[in-house]
Structures are given as structure tokens and as C-alpha cells.
Design a protein around this motif. Structure first.
Motif, short mmCIF file in Angstrom:
data_model
loop_
_atom_site.label_atom_id
_atom_site.label_comp_id
_atom_site.label_asym_id
_atom_site.label_seq_id
_atom_site.Cartn_x
_atom_site.Cartn_y
_atom_site.Cartn_z
N SER A 58 -30.41 -30.41 27.41
CA SER A 58 -30.44 -31.82 27.78
C SER A 58 -29.30 -32.18 28.65
CB SER A 58 -30.56 -32.43 26.51
OG SER A 58 -30.48 -33.71 26.67
N ASP A 59 -29.44 -33.22 29.51
CA ASP A 59 -28.59 -33.72 30.24
C ASP A 59 -27.79 -34.80 29.73
OD1 ASP A 59 -28.83 -31.71 32.22
OD2 ASP A 59 -30.17 -32.88 33.61
N THR A 60 -27.78 -34.90 28.31
CA THR A 60 -27.32 -36.25 27.72
C THR A 60 -26.09 -35.73 27.12
OG1 THR A 60 -28.50 -35.98 25.75
CG2 THR A 60 -29.40 -37.60 27.60
N PRO A 61 -24.93 -36.02 27.23
CA PRO A 61 -23.58 -35.70 26.74
C PRO A 61 -23.31 -36.15 25.12
CG PRO A 61 -23.14 -37.59 28.04
CD PRO A 61 -24.66 -37.22 28.27
N PHE A 62 -24.19 -37.16 24.79
CA PHE A 62 -24.10 -37.62 23.23
C PHE A 62 -24.91 -36.49 22.43
CE2 PHE A 62 -26.39 -39.15 19.55
CZ PHE A 62 -25.53 -39.69 19.06
N THR A 63 -26.01 -35.83 22.98
CA THR A 63 -26.28 -34.71 22.31
C THR A 63 -25.23 -33.62 21.94
OG1 THR A 63 -28.55 -35.06 23.50
CG2 THR A 63 -28.27 -32.97 22.46
N TYR A 64 -24.69 -33.09 22.92
CA TYR A 64 -23.62 -32.18 22.51
C TYR A 64 -22.55 -32.59 21.75
CZ TYR A 64 -26.47 -30.06 26.08
OH TYR A 64 -27.28 -29.54 27.08
N GLU A 65 -22.00 -33.70 21.95
CA GLU A 65 -20.86 -34.48 21.18
C GLU A 65 -21.16 -34.64 19.72
OE1 GLU A 65 -17.41 -37.61 21.92
OE2 GLU A 65 -19.36 -38.13 22.90
N ARG A 66 -22.37 -35.11 19.48
CA ARG A 66 -22.94 -35.39 18.04
C ARG A 66 -23.13 -34.32 17.42
NH1 ARG A 66 -22.02 -38.31 13.66
NH2 ARG A 66 -24.13 -38.67 12.42
N ALA A 67 -23.82 -32.99 18.04
CA ALA A 67 -24.02 -31.87 17.48
C ALA A 67 -22.61 -31.15 17.11
CB ALA A 67 -24.90 -30.95 18.50
N ALA A 68 -21.55 -31.18 17.90
CA ALA A 68 -20.34 -30.80 17.51
C ALA A 68 -19.58 -31.43 16.22
CB ALA A 68 -19.47 -30.78 18.70
N VAL A 69 -19.86 -32.88 16.18
CA VAL A 69 -19.43 -33.50 15.20
C VAL A 69 -20.27 -33.04 13.89
CG1 VAL A 69 -19.22 -35.87 14.02
CG2 VAL A 69 -18.41 -35.49 16.24
N LEU A 70 -21.30 -32.85 13.86
CA LEU A 70 -22.12 -32.57 12.57
C LEU A 70 -21.80 -30.83 12.27
CD1 LEU A 70 -25.62 -34.29 13.29
CD2 LEU A 70 -23.66 -34.96 11.64
N LEU A 71 -21.86 -30.15 13.30
CA LEU A 71 -21.54 -28.91 12.83
C LEU A 71 -20.00 -28.76 12.43
CD1 LEU A 71 -23.12 -27.14 16.02
CD2 LEU A 71 -23.78 -26.78 13.74
N GLU A 72 -18.98 -29.31 12.86
CA GLU A 72 -17.65 -29.33 12.38
C GLU A 72 -17.78 -29.82 10.94
OE1 GLU A 72 -13.11 -31.26 13.05
OE2 GLU A 72 -14.87 -31.83 14.51
N ARG A 73 -18.57 -30.84 10.61
CA ARG A 73 -18.73 -31.55 9.34
C ARG A 73 -19.40 -30.45 8.41
NH1 ARG A 73 -21.79 -36.95 9.12
NH2 ARG A 73 -20.05 -37.50 10.27
N ALA A 74 -20.20 -29.65 8.93
CA ALA A 74 -20.77 -28.76 7.90
C ALA A 74 -19.89 -27.35 7.82
CB ALA A 74 -22.30 -28.20 8.79
N GLY A 75 -18.71 -27.33 8.46
CA GLY A 75 -17.84 -26.19 8.35
C GLY A 75 -18.22 -25.02 9.10
N GLU A 76 -18.54 -25.26 10.24
CA GLU A 76 -18.90 -24.31 11.37
C GLU A 76 -18.11 -24.80 12.66
OE1 GLU A 76 -20.85 -21.75 11.09
OE2 GLU A 76 -21.58 -22.24 8.99
N PRO A 77 -16.86 -24.65 12.66
CA PRO A 77 -16.35 -24.87 14.06
C PRO A 77 -16.43 -24.09 15.14
CG PRO A 77 -14.77 -23.87 12.39
CD PRO A 77 -16.06 -24.02 11.68
N GLY A 78 -16.82 -22.86 14.79
CA GLY A 78 -17.13 -21.90 16.00
C GLY A 78 -18.52 -22.31 16.66
N GLN A 79 -19.36 -22.82 15.98
CA GLN A 79 -20.68 -23.41 16.68
C GLN A 79 -20.48 -24.67 17.30
OE1 GLN A 79 -24.42 -23.26 14.42
NE2 GLN A 79 -23.92 -21.62 13.03
N ALA A 80 -19.63 -25.43 16.57
CA ALA A 80 -19.09 -26.92 17.47
C ALA A 80 -18.35 -26.42 18.70
CB ALA A 80 -18.19 -27.44 16.29
N VAL A 81 -17.57 -25.38 18.81
CA VAL A 81 -16.81 -24.94 19.99
C VAL A 81 -17.98 -24.56 21.05
CG1 VAL A 81 -15.26 -23.41 21.08
CG2 VAL A 81 -14.82 -24.39 18.99
#
Length: 122
Positions: A58-81
Motif C-alpha cells: 500500500s502507498d499509505t505511510p500510516f499503514t506501515y507506521e501503525r503496523a510497526a507500533v502494534l508489532l512493537e506493542r506485541a513484543g515483535e520488534p524484528g517484525q516492526a523493523v
């Protein structure tokens, strides 16, 4: 006494493959993945939709930024990166109208990569 002890520098966080949601009858699902037990129902539902957006580039930056926030919250920093890297690899990240978002995502990626793992309880 732990006052003057120095932490050993850890290696930077490496990206790992992003979990791709499977199609289901009512959208997308992460059933059968470890993420299911780590997030609340509303956050999991949002993450399923966001990860599908990441998977289809997707060409929307919010998608990637919010996914990184939720993945970090879930304890998955590698997937957030990896989510941050996915945005930075897209041609849309170079568009002038997204320059603010690209800087923000790059800062998040740098912070995640340099984060120290939690100290083990002794």
C-alpha cells in the motif's frame, strides 16, 4: 552494586519476515500465529488489516507506521523493523508529500534497531 556497571552493547535488531494474514470469510486473520495471544481483540483486528496492506505494498505511510507500533506493542520488534523497512523500500516513501512520514518511520526504525534487550532477572 549496580550503580556503575556498564551494559554490553548489543547487536542491532535485525529485521525478520512479517507475518502475512490469511484471507478469511470476514476479512483477514492471523489465527494460528503467536500474535493472537499478544494483543487485544481490537488491536489484533486492526493489525490484520494493516499487515494485509503491507503485504500488498500500500502507498499509505500510516499503514506501515501503525503496523510497526502494534508489532512493537506485541513484543515483535524484528517484525516492526521489517514494517519500517518495507515502507522505506517503496517508491512512495520518496514522494515530497510523504517526507514527514518517511522521517518519522526512519526514526522509529533507528530506535527499534538500537534498542537494548531487557536485562535478564538475576
Amino acid at each position: 552494586m549496580g550503580l556503575f556497571t556498564r551494559r554490553n552493547a548489543a547487536a542491532p535488531m535485525e529485521p525478520v519476515p512479517i507475518t502475512v494474514p490469511r484471507p478469511s470469510i470476514d476479512g483477514w486473520t492471523l489465527a494460528g500465529t503467536p500474535l493472537v495471544t499478544k494483543l487485544s481483540k481490537p488491536d489484533l483486528r486492526e493489525l490484520e488489516t494493516l499487515l494485509h496492506g503491507v503485504a500488498v505494498q500500500s502507498d499509505t505511510p500510516f499503514t506501515y507506521e501503525r503496523a510497526a507500533v502494534l508489532l512493537e506493542r506485541a513484543g515483535e520488534p524484528g517484525q516492526a523493523v521489517s514494517a519500517c523497512d518495507a515502507w522505506l523500500a517503496l517508491p512512495a516513501s520518496k514522494w515530497p508529500e510523504y517526507s514527514h512520514y518517511t522521517r518519522s518511520i526512519d526514526k522509529r526504525r533507528t530506535r527499534l534497531r538500537n534498542r537494548q534487550p531487557p536485562a535478564a532477572a538475576s
